[in-house]
Every structure is written in C-alpha cells, then in structure tokens.
Write a protein that holds these residues in place. Structure first.
Motif, PDB file in Angstrom:
ATOM      1  N   VAL A  48       0.764  -0.522   0.256  1.00  0.00           N
ATOM      2  CA  VAL A  48       0.176   0.099  -0.006  1.00  0.00           C
ATOM      3  C   VAL A  48       0.754   1.462   0.117  1.00  0.00           C
ATOM      4  N   TRP A  49       0.153   1.860  -1.029  1.00  0.00           N
ATOM      5  CA  TRP A  49       1.714   3.341  -1.453  1.00  0.00           C
ATOM      6  C   TRP A  49       0.096   4.728  -0.921  1.00  0.00           C
ATOM      7  N   VAL A  50       1.415   5.531   0.033  1.00  0.00           N
ATOM      8  CA  VAL A  50      -0.347   6.609   0.059  1.00  0.00           C
ATOM      9  C   VAL A  50       0.121   7.764  -0.681  1.00  0.00           C
ATOM     10  N   GLY A  51      -1.172   8.617  -0.635  1.00  0.00           N
ATOM     11  CA  GLY A  51      -1.054  10.079  -1.348  1.00  0.00           C
ATOM     12  C   GLY A  51      -0.394  11.543  -0.503  1.00  0.00           C
ATOM     13  N   PHE A  52       0.381  10.955  -0.184  1.00  0.00           N
ATOM     14  CA  PHE A  52       1.593  12.521   0.367  1.00  0.00           C
ATOM     15  C   PHE A  52       1.922  12.424  -0.475  1.00  0.00           C
ATOM     16  N   GLN A  53       1.585  13.875  -1.982  1.00  0.00           N
ATOM     17  CA  GLN A  53       3.230  13.247  -2.907  1.00  0.00           C
ATOM     18  C   GLN A  53       3.530  14.889  -2.790  1.00  0.00           C
ATOM     19  N   ILE A  54       2.949  15.733  -2.064  1.00  0.00           N
ATOM     20  CA  ILE A  54       4.428  16.734  -1.334  1.00  0.00           C
ATOM     21  C   ILE A  54       5.936  15.989  -0.978  1.00  0.00           C
ATOM     22  N   ALA A  55       5.517  15.204  -0.129  1.00  0.00           N
ATOM     23  CA  ALA A  55       7.213  14.279   0.033  1.00  0.00           C
ATOM     24  C   ALA A  55       7.430  13.721  -1.430  1.00  0.00           C
ATOM     25  N   CYS A  56       7.301  13.320  -2.498  1.00  0.00           N
ATOM     26  CA  CYS A  56       7.817  13.380  -3.031  1.00  0.00           C
ATOM     27  C   CYS A  56       8.555  14.174  -4.089  1.00  0.00           C
ATOM     28  N   GLN A  57       8.505  15.267  -3.562  1.00  0.00           N
ATOM     29  CA  GLN A  57       9.177  16.738  -4.344  1.00  0.00           C
ATOM     30  C   GLN A  57      10.512  16.423  -4.070  1.00  0.00           C
ATOM     31  N   PRO A  58      11.459  16.478  -5.067  1.00  0.00           N
ATOM     32  CA  PRO A  58      12.772  16.535  -4.840  1.00  0.00           C
ATOM     33  C   PRO A  58      13.524  17.432  -4.341  1.00  0.00           C
ATOM     34  N   GLU A  59      12.702  18.257  -4.011  1.00  0.00           N
ATOM     35  CA  GLU A  59      13.470  19.809  -3.455  1.00  0.00           C
ATOM     36  C   GLU A  59      13.537  19.145  -1.817  1.00  0.00           C
ATOM     37  N   VAL A  60      12.235  18.419  -1.231  1.00  0.00           N
ATOM     38  CA  VAL A  60      12.030  17.744   0.140  1.00  0.00           C
ATOM     39  C   VAL A  60      13.033  17.403   0.554  1.00  0.00           C
ATOM     40  N   ARG A  61      14.059  16.191  -0.269  1.00  0.00           N
ATOM     41  CA  ARG A  61      14.941  15.021  -0.634  1.00  0.00           C
ATOM     42  C   ARG A  61      16.100  16.226  -0.227  1.00  0.00           C
ATOM     43  N   ALA A  72      -2.781  17.918   6.426  1.00  0.00           N
ATOM     44  CA  ALA A  72      -2.259  16.770   6.539  1.00  0.00           C
ATOM     45  C   ALA A  72      -1.079  17.557   5.635  1.00  0.00           C
ATOM     46  N   HIS A  73      -0.708  16.962   4.599  1.00  0.00           N
ATOM     47  CA  HIS A  73      -0.090  17.270   3.903  1.00  0.00           C
ATOM     48  C   HIS A  73       1.359  17.780   4.376  1.00  0.00           C
ATOM     49  N   TYR A  74       0.600  18.920   5.353  1.00  0.00           N
ATOM     50  CA  TYR A  74       2.216  19.958   5.409  1.00  0.00           C
ATOM     51  C   TYR A  74       2.576  18.860   7.347  1.00  0.00           C
ATOM     52  N   LEU A  75       0.980  18.649   7.966  1.00  0.00           N
ATOM     53  CA  LEU A  75       2.318  18.434   8.953  1.00  0.00           C
ATOM     54  C   LEU A  75       3.025  17.119   8.775  1.00  0.00           C
ATOM     55  N   HIS A  76       2.243  16.025   7.984  1.00  0.00           N
ATOM     56  CA  HIS A  76       3.427  15.142   7.101  1.00  0.00           C
ATOM     57  C   HIS A  76       5.088  15.817   6.752  1.00  0.00           C
ATOM     58  N   LEU A  77       5.049  16.696   6.758  1.00  0.00           N
ATOM     59  CA  LEU A  77       6.057  17.235   6.116  1.00  0.00           C
ATOM     60  C   LEU A  77       6.475  17.467   7.025  1.00  0.00           C
ATOM     61  N   ALA A  78       6.290  18.618   8.058  1.00  0.00           N
ATOM     62  CA  ALA A  78       7.178  19.364   9.391  1.00  0.00           C
ATOM     63  C   ALA A  78       7.500  17.686  10.160  1.00  0.00           C
ATOM     64  N   LEU A  79       7.017  17.096  10.279  1.00  0.00           N
ATOM     65  CA  LEU A  79       7.164  15.517  10.627  1.00  0.00           C
ATOM     66  C   LEU A  79       8.476  15.348  10.278  1.00  0.00           C
ATOM     67  N   LEU A  80       8.580  14.767   8.722  1.00  0.00           N
ATOM     68  CA  LEU A  80       9.526  14.204   8.334  1.00  0.00           C
ATOM     69  C   LEU A  80      11.284  15.192   8.398  1.00  0.00           C
ATOM     70  N   PHE A  81      10.644  16.282   8.969  1.00  0.00           N
ATOM     71  CA  PHE A  81      11.874  16.777   8.209  1.00  0.00           C
ATOM     72  C   PHE A  81      13.170  16.876   9.965  1.00  0.00           C
ATOM     73  N   ALA A  82      12.061  15.773  10.195  1.00  0.00           N
ATOM     74  CA  ALA A  82      13.041  15.649  11.447  1.00  0.00           C
ATOM     75  C   ALA A  82      13.805  14.643  11.254  1.00  0.00           C
ATOM     76  N   ALA A  83      13.884  13.830  10.103  1.00  0.00           N
ATOM     77  CA  ALA A  83      14.655  13.239  10.228  1.00  0.00           C
ATOM     78  C   ALA A  83      15.368  13.602   8.720  1.00  0.00           C
ATOM     79  N   ALA A  84      16.635  12.893   8.565  1.00  0.00           N
ATOM     80  CA  ALA A  84      17.162  12.789   7.122  1.00  0.00           C
ATOM     81  C   ALA A  84      17.040  12.176   6.098  1.00  0.00           C
ATOM     82  N   PRO A  85      17.004  11.804   4.487  1.00  0.00           N
ATOM     83  CA  PRO A  85      16.214  11.480   3.700  1.00  0.00           C
ATOM     84  C   PRO A  85      16.263   9.945   3.601  1.00  0.00           C
ATOM     85  N   GLY A  86      15.581   8.814   3.416  1.00  0.00           N
ATOM     86  CA  GLY A  86      15.165   8.029   3.829  1.00  0.00           C
ATOM     87  C   GLY A  86      15.640   7.076   4.724  1.00  0.00           C
ATOM     88  N   GLU A  87      15.033   8.404   5.676  1.00  0.00           N
ATOM     89  CA  GLU A  87      15.011   8.069   7.845  1.00  0.00           C
ATOM     90  C   GLU A  87      13.662   8.216   7.427  1.00  0.00           C
TER      91      GLU A  87
END
Length: 426
Positions: A124-137, A193-208
């Motif tokens: 299963v994959w989830v439509g948090f597409q903003i987390a897919c931005q190459p700029e986010v990585r 939800a996209h943006y809360l998810h993104l803010a949380l992801l920034f607490a870890a390096a890409p791939g983590e």
C-alpha cells in the motif's frame, strides 16, 4: 504495462481519474475496471471509460471479485474510514493499493494493512505527494548536514479558511466518526495533513523515518456545527530532541498562510509550496519547488516503479505515512476537542458564511515564531494539555473525545495502548 482499477471518480477521485487518463495516453497503464456508485451523475466519464474497454461496476467487491489476480494496482481515492478496509480487500484480491492521505484515522488500522502486506506480498502506498518533491529530499539532506549544524526546532503553519459549504460537501466532513469508525476529520488530518506530515519528516534525514517520543496538543472548534476540531496546535518532540510545532487552522481572522521553517545552528530553510528559501551564513537564495501535474507524475513514476519491483523515486509507504497518524492520534489523546466560547467567535458573511477566532491571527503568528502552543493567558478556556509519550504507543485511546467506544475498528480486541500519558485526562 500495468493493469489498474479505480474506486470512485468523483470529488478528489477526479484527480486520480485524470492521472489515470494521462498515464494511459503515455502507454504506462491499462484502465481495466472502475467502481462508480453514482453512474448517472458521472455518465460522461463512464461512457468514456467503457469506450476504452474499462468495465464499470456498482461495488468494489464485485469489481475485485471479477478481476481477482488480474490487477497490478488499485487506486482508492475514498473517505478516510474506507482506506484501510478497501486496501485490505484489494491486496487480498492480488492488487497493490494506492490510497489517499491520511493512510487511516488510527494507527491500529495502519498496522492491520501492514499485516496484510506481509500476508499477501502486496503493498500500500499513500498520496502524500508533497513528500515526493525532489526539493524536499535536498532540504532534508542539507538540514541534517554539518553545514547546517544541529536542528534547533521545526515550525509549521497552515492557515486556510474554510466556509460552511466545505463542511457540507460530504457526510463525514468535520466528523469524529462515521458508522462507528474513526474519521477525525480536521485540518491537521485532512486538508493540511500534507504539511504536518512534511514538517514531521524534516526531523529525519532522507531515507530515514523519524520517531517521536512525546506529543502535546491544543485542539478546538470555532465552527459550532462540527464534532471534530477546526484548529490544532501540535508540539511533537523527536527521539533526538527536535521540537516540531505545527499550527493548523480553518478559522483565522484574515490570514491565509502556509510555510515550514527549519531553524538550525548555522542558518534556516523555509519551505512554501511555490519555493524554498535557504539562508546559510550570509547567503540567501530562493529556488522554485515542483508542483502541479509535474509533481503528480513524479509520484506516479515512483509508484509504478515500485509495482514493477524497482526502487525509483520517492513514494510514501505505510511506515512513512504512520508518522503522521501516530502524532495525530497522540494529539487527540493529549487534548479534548474544546468548543470555543461564543464570545470569542466571529462570523463572517462575505460570499459564504465562515467563522473566525477573535485575536487568533496575532496570537498564532507569535506562537509560530516562538515555536510554542497558544497562550492560555490569551485563551483561558484552553485546557492544559497532557504530554503523551509514544514509546509503545500502538493504539489510539480516544477517551478525551467523550464518545461511546468505537465498534468499527479493523483491529478491535488488539492489545491496548502501552503509551504513557504524563498528566491526567480531563
């Protein structure tokens, strides 16, 4: 070429429908089947789908039974309460599933989907597409580098006014539950939800995958017609001690704002949907972010690659999506959904009725700049939030919502929540 199906082509399903048509034209997929429960309203779309050889069904169960073992990927742009049961049915019919955000209302339903992933070998994959931005990585890599230094805090804000018609668009908007199953529809669990998810992801390096040790929250509703909150101030602390403070509101007075700032030892990075501003030492540069159809296609490229066994590009899986759901659940276990006293509520009647919280724009802006929750001196009706610790947090409690026990959970009867609450529940 992948064999695909879709459950629902109206509402947000229209975006998925357009995605499928676009990728069919490129020769990436076949659209084999579609479930459309409102075929009379979508007669034109149904006629086109039939013209390209797509079978139309009245129910997803009939579609999955007919196409069992014949589908590579099923798109599921349905209501929050339907993500988990439909994804599980799709996997057991031999298809991978792509569901909308959030992955589910409660973490035990994500665990149920993960169990079926292991059982079937499907995903299963989830439509948090903003987390897919190459700029986010790139941002995540920079913010976890020696050049940036230690992250001091992450601050997110999403102020997006919503009118009365927004809550009348379906039967579950602004609801806590539907047919006994949790919905928890709110700005932080749906529109923002996209943006809360993104803010949380920034607490870890890409791939983590970031882990969080505690959550405090203030949840309240200004619109008196809702069950769930239309405002959420959430403070989550990562396992490395990084505070992530996120303010989400559908009832600002005038402000309309969306940004995430990562403050570091040697600079800061500010993400907005159009672009990202990097401030390192004396240097400051703003670069455009990928969006629109281009971003959807990047996400679909990664999704299709994973369906064929390749690992190309970023696509949000259940483990990544669970970061958001766990924090949202803990927020509800930290704070009741308070109804704002009438004296603090302002009604605006421009083209449509909407609601605002008096003094919110100034206090929220100050709280966001300082990385804190709202002041109880400004809003004395706010309760002191409990601190919910996430070690062993495997089940949503929900006791602060003062509702009857939920009977519709996919995981009813599982082991209770082992998380700790550091203050008594009000």
């Amino acid at each position: 070429m992948l064999n695909t199906a879709i459950i629902g082509i109206s509402g947000w399903g229209r975006i998925h429908y357009e995605d499928l048509l676009r990728r069919r034209e490129r020769g990436d997929i076949r659209i084999c089947a579609a479930t459309v429960i409102n075929q009379a309203e979508e007669a034109e779309k149904c006629a086109f789908l039939q013209s390209i050889g797509c079978r139309i069904f009245d129910s997803h169960q009939a579609m999955l039974s007919e196409f069992g073992g014949k589908l590579d990927l099923c798109f599921i742009p349905t209501g929050i309460d339907l993500h988990a049961p439909m994804a599980i049915e799709a996997m057991r019919a031999g298809a991978n599933a792509f569901i909308e955000k959030p992955a589910a209302a409660v973490i035990e339903d994500i665990a149920a989907m993960q169990a079926v992933e292991r059982e079937t070998g499907k995903h299963v994959w989830v439509g948090f597409q903003i987390a897919c931005q190459p700029e986010v990585r790139r941002m995540r890599a920079l913010c976890h580098s020696p050049e940036f230094g230690a992250i001091r805090r992450i601050r997110g804000i999403g102020l997006a006014p919503r009118t009365d018609s927004y809550y009348r668009r379906n039967l579950w908007a602004g609801k806590l539950r539907k047919n006994g199953a949790w919905i928890l529809d709110s700005p932080y669990n749906n529109a923002l939800a996209h943006y809360l998810h993104l803010a949380l992801l920034f607490a870890a390096a890409p791939g983590e995958i970031p882990e969080f040790r505690s959550v405090k929250a203030q949840l309240f509703r200004v619109n008196p017609n809702l069950e769930c909150a239309d405002n959420g101030c959430i403070l989550a602390v990562s396992g490395q001690g990084i505070p992530v403070c996120f303010h989400a509101s559908h009832t600002p007075e005038k402000l309309n704002d969306l940004r995430i700032v990562i403050d570091g030892e040697h600079g800061s990075v500010e993400w907005t949907f159009p672009g990202t501003t990097y401030r390192i030492g004396e240097e400051c540069v703003t670069l455009a972010n990928t969006g629109g159809t281009e971003l959807r296609d990047l996400m679909l490229d990664a999704l299709f690659a994973r369906c064929t066994g390749r690992m190309q590009g970023d696509c949000c899986d259940l483990e990544c999506a669970a970061v958001h759901t766990r924090v949202v659940n803990a927020a509800h276990d930290s704070s009741p959904v308070m109804e704002v006293p009438a004296g603090y509520v302002e009604e605006y009647r421009d083209e449509e009725l909407r609601w605002g919280l008096k003094g919110f724009d100034g206090e929220c802006s100050a709280a966001w700049r300082e990385g804190r929750l709202l002041s109880r001196r400004v809003y004395p009706w706010l309760p002191e939030p409990a601190e919910v610790f996430l070690e062993g947090y495997r089940r949503f409690g929900g006791s602060l919502l003062r509702q009857a026990p939920v009977t519709g959970s996919l995981s009813a009867g599982r082991e209770g929540n082992a998380g700790r609450i550091a203050a008594p529940c009000a």
